[in-house]
Write a protein that holds these residues in place. Structure first.
Motif, mmCIF file in Angstrom:
data_model
loop_
_atom_site.group_PDB
_atom_site.id
_atom_site.type_symbol
_atom_site.label_atom_id
_atom_site.label_comp_id
_atom_site.label_asym_id
_atom_site.label_seq_id
_atom_site.Cartn_x
_atom_site.Cartn_y
_atom_site.Cartn_z
ATOM 1 N N TYR A 48 0.825 -1.203 0.000
ATOM 2 C CA TYR A 48 0.000 0.000 0.000
ATOM 3 C C TYR A 48 0.866 1.263 0.000
ATOM 4 N N GLU A 49 1.909 1.277 0.802
ATOM 5 C CA GLU A 49 2.814 2.431 0.830
ATOM 6 C C GLU A 49 3.424 2.661 -0.545
ATOM 7 N N THR A 50 3.878 1.581 -1.153
ATOM 8 C CA THR A 50 4.528 1.675 -2.453
ATOM 9 C C THR A 50 3.576 2.199 -3.510
ATOM 10 N N LEU A 51 2.383 1.614 -3.580
ATOM 11 C CA LEU A 51 1.433 2.009 -4.615
ATOM 12 C C LEU A 51 0.895 3.417 -4.388
ATOM 13 N N THR A 52 0.713 3.803 -3.122
ATOM 14 C CA THR A 52 0.270 5.167 -2.840
ATOM 15 C C THR A 52 1.300 6.173 -3.342
ATOM 16 N N ALA A 53 2.561 5.934 -3.029
ATOM 17 C CA ALA A 53 3.631 6.827 -3.490
ATOM 18 C C ALA A 53 3.754 6.790 -5.009
ATOM 19 N N PHE A 54 3.564 5.601 -5.596
ATOM 20 C CA PHE A 54 3.690 5.468 -7.042
ATOM 21 C C PHE A 54 2.628 6.297 -7.768
ATOM 22 N N PHE A 55 1.377 6.199 -7.333
ATOM 23 C CA PHE A 55 0.317 6.928 -8.032
ATOM 24 C C PHE A 55 0.360 8.426 -7.741
ATOM 25 N N LEU A 56 0.696 8.799 -6.509
ATOM 26 C CA LEU A 56 0.811 10.220 -6.200
ATOM 27 C C LEU A 56 1.859 10.888 -7.088
ATOM 28 N N SER A 57 3.025 10.263 -7.190
ATOM 29 C CA SER A 57 4.092 10.860 -8.003
ATOM 30 C C SER A 57 3.867 10.618 -9.488
ATOM 31 N N GLY A 58 3.283 9.456 -9.837
ATOM 32 C CA GLY A 58 3.097 9.120 -11.251
ATOM 33 C C GLY A 58 2.105 10.027 -11.946
ATOM 34 N N ILE A 59 0.995 10.362 -11.275
ATOM 35 C CA ILE A 59 0.011 11.260 -11.888
ATOM 36 C C ILE A 59 0.598 12.662 -12.032
ATOM 37 N N LEU A 60 1.312 13.118 -11.005
ATOM 38 C CA LEU A 60 1.978 14.419 -11.103
ATOM 39 C C LEU A 60 2.978 14.431 -12.252
ATOM 40 N N LEU A 61 3.748 13.357 -12.374
ATOM 41 C CA LEU A 61 4.750 13.267 -13.438
ATOM 42 C C LEU A 61 4.100 13.338 -14.810
ATOM 43 N N GLN A 62 3.013 12.598 -15.006
ATOM 44 C CA GLN A 62 2.355 12.609 -16.308
ATOM 45 C C GLN A 62 1.748 13.974 -16.615
ATOM 46 N N ALA A 63 1.238 14.651 -15.583
ATOM 47 C CA ALA A 63 0.704 15.998 -15.790
ATOM 48 C C ALA A 63 1.815 16.963 -16.210
ATOM 49 N N VAL A 64 2.972 16.828 -15.569
ATOM 50 C CA VAL A 64 4.119 17.676 -15.934
ATOM 51 C C VAL A 64 4.528 17.408 -17.381
ATOM 52 N N LYS A 65 4.520 16.139 -17.782
ATOM 53 C CA LYS A 65 4.845 15.805 -19.172
ATOM 54 C C LYS A 65 3.929 16.560 -20.146
ATOM 55 N N LEU A 66 2.632 16.557 -19.862
ATOM 56 C CA LEU A 66 1.678 17.204 -20.764
ATOM 57 C C LEU A 66 1.816 18.725 -20.743
ATOM 58 N N LEU A 67 2.138 19.281 -19.591
ATOM 59 C CA LEU A 67 2.249 20.726 -19.486
ATOM 60 C C LEU A 67 3.504 21.265 -20.165
ATOM 61 N N PHE A 68 4.608 20.531 -20.049
ATOM 62 C CA PHE A 68 5.870 21.018 -20.617
ATOM 63 C C PHE A 68 6.105 20.507 -22.039
ATOM 64 N N ARG A 69 5.595 19.337 -22.355
ATOM 65 C CA ARG A 69 5.643 18.777 -23.723
ATOM 66 C C ARG A 69 7.067 18.795 -24.308
ATOM 67 N N VAL A 70 8.020 18.290 -23.536
ATOM 68 C CA VAL A 70 9.405 18.241 -24.008
ATOM 69 C C VAL A 70 9.590 17.009 -24.902
ATOM 70 N N PRO A 71 10.026 17.199 -26.144
ATOM 71 C CA PRO A 71 10.201 16.050 -27.048
ATOM 72 C C PRO A 71 11.335 15.135 -26.596
ATOM 73 N N ARG A 72 11.328 13.928 -27.120
ATOM 74 C CA ARG A 72 12.401 12.975 -26.842
ATOM 75 C C ARG A 72 13.719 13.476 -27.440
ATOM 76 N N PRO A 73 14.861 12.994 -26.909
ATOM 77 C CA PRO A 73 16.165 13.481 -27.382
ATOM 78 C C PRO A 73 16.367 13.369 -28.885
ATOM 79 N N TRP A 74 15.887 12.274 -29.501
ATOM 80 C CA TRP A 74 16.095 12.109 -30.942
ATOM 81 C C TRP A 74 15.217 13.044 -31.766
ATOM 82 N N VAL A 75 14.187 13.608 -31.124
ATOM 83 C CA VAL A 75 13.366 14.626 -31.788
ATOM 84 C C VAL A 75 14.020 15.996 -31.629
ATOM 85 N N LEU A 76 14.556 16.240 -30.436
ATOM 86 C CA LEU A 76 15.262 17.500 -30.199
ATOM 87 C C LEU A 76 16.473 17.637 -31.112
ATOM 88 N N ASP A 77 17.159 16.519 -31.333
ATOM 89 C CA ASP A 77 18.356 16.516 -32.175
ATOM 90 C C ASP A 77 18.260 15.358 -33.167
#
Length: 230
Positions: A48-77
């Motif tokens: 439970y501790e692991t999954l709680t931390a995983f989803f709390l950080s994972g949803i935040l991480l995915q939201a940050v991905k969508l907000l910043f929209r940084v392309p993958r390295p091979w797209v950048l270069d």
């Protein structure tokens, strides 16, 4: 990108296979199987501790991905070449690294419970190795890895500091944490559907945020079903 180009010069077929295996330790499939093992064979509290931390950080991480929209390295270069067979698993935007976040959560939680310095050092080594593998394979920059690792470790620390038990009577802290997770899951789902719906991001880029938000709701449902009588 300079560091990724440096690593590219040292690639060999054997190292490619080795780091592809290491990066799998941060893959969602492996982490899901590990969560099931923790839940049924080790400790429901740790799971439970692991999954709680995983989803709390994972949803935040995915939201940050969508907000910043940084392309993958091979797209950048376009002149940069990643390890070809690692690209298929590199879904969504680049910043931050989801593999590193997942490894930081799961092995970070195990670090807290691991007896002895050797086992703790092993957990820390896995986290660092997964992060390095993402750079070696050319899927993430050092900044992607550092932020993904920080999100995972901070989530583990926050859950531990909350002092959640998950075994005895349901505490108010536990209820508050799960209410926050439910709100966060709903917000992540709404954000991803909205941004894809107005064509701010392609649907395939929003898919990971949708998936982790729905899984977060499913985890909340599991908690409700198991803890309703406590």
């Amino acid at each position: 990108m300079e560091f990724l180009r440096l690593l590219e010069e040292f690639r060999t077929p054997m190292l490619d296979v080795c780091f592809q295996g290491i990066t799998w330790l941060g893959q969602s499939t492996f982490l899901g199987l590990m969560a099931l093992f923790l839940y049924f064979a080790v400790s429901k509290k740790i799971a439970y501790e692991t999954l709680t931390a995983f989803f709390l950080s994972g949803i935040l991480l995915q939201a940050v991905k969508l907000l910043f929209r940084v392309p993958r390295p091979w797209v950048l270069d376009p002149d940069f070449t990643p390890v070809a067979w690692a690209v298929s698993a590199a879904t969504g935007y680049s910043f931050p690294s989801g593999h590193t976040q997942g490894a930081a959560v799961f092995f970070g939680t195990l670090f807290l419970y691991a007896p002895g310095k050797i086992k703790k050092a092993g957990c820390a080594a896995v986290i660092l190795a997964v992060g390095f593998s993402r750079m070696y394979l050319g899927c993430h920059t050092p900044k992607d890895v550092a932020v993904g690792m920080a999100l995972g470790i901070l989530a583990v620390a926050a859950v531990r500091r909350a002092g959640l038990d998950f075994t005895g009577k349901v505490s108010q802290k536990e209820k508050n944490t799960m209410i926050f997770l439910g709100i966060l899951s709903g917000a992540g789902l709404f954000l991803s559907l909205l941004m894809a719906g107005i064509s701010y991001v392609p649907w395939e880029e929003a898919a990971d945020c949708i998936k982790v938000s729905v899984l977060g709701m499913g985890f909340l449902g599991l908690w409700l079903a198991e803890r309703r009588e406590k």
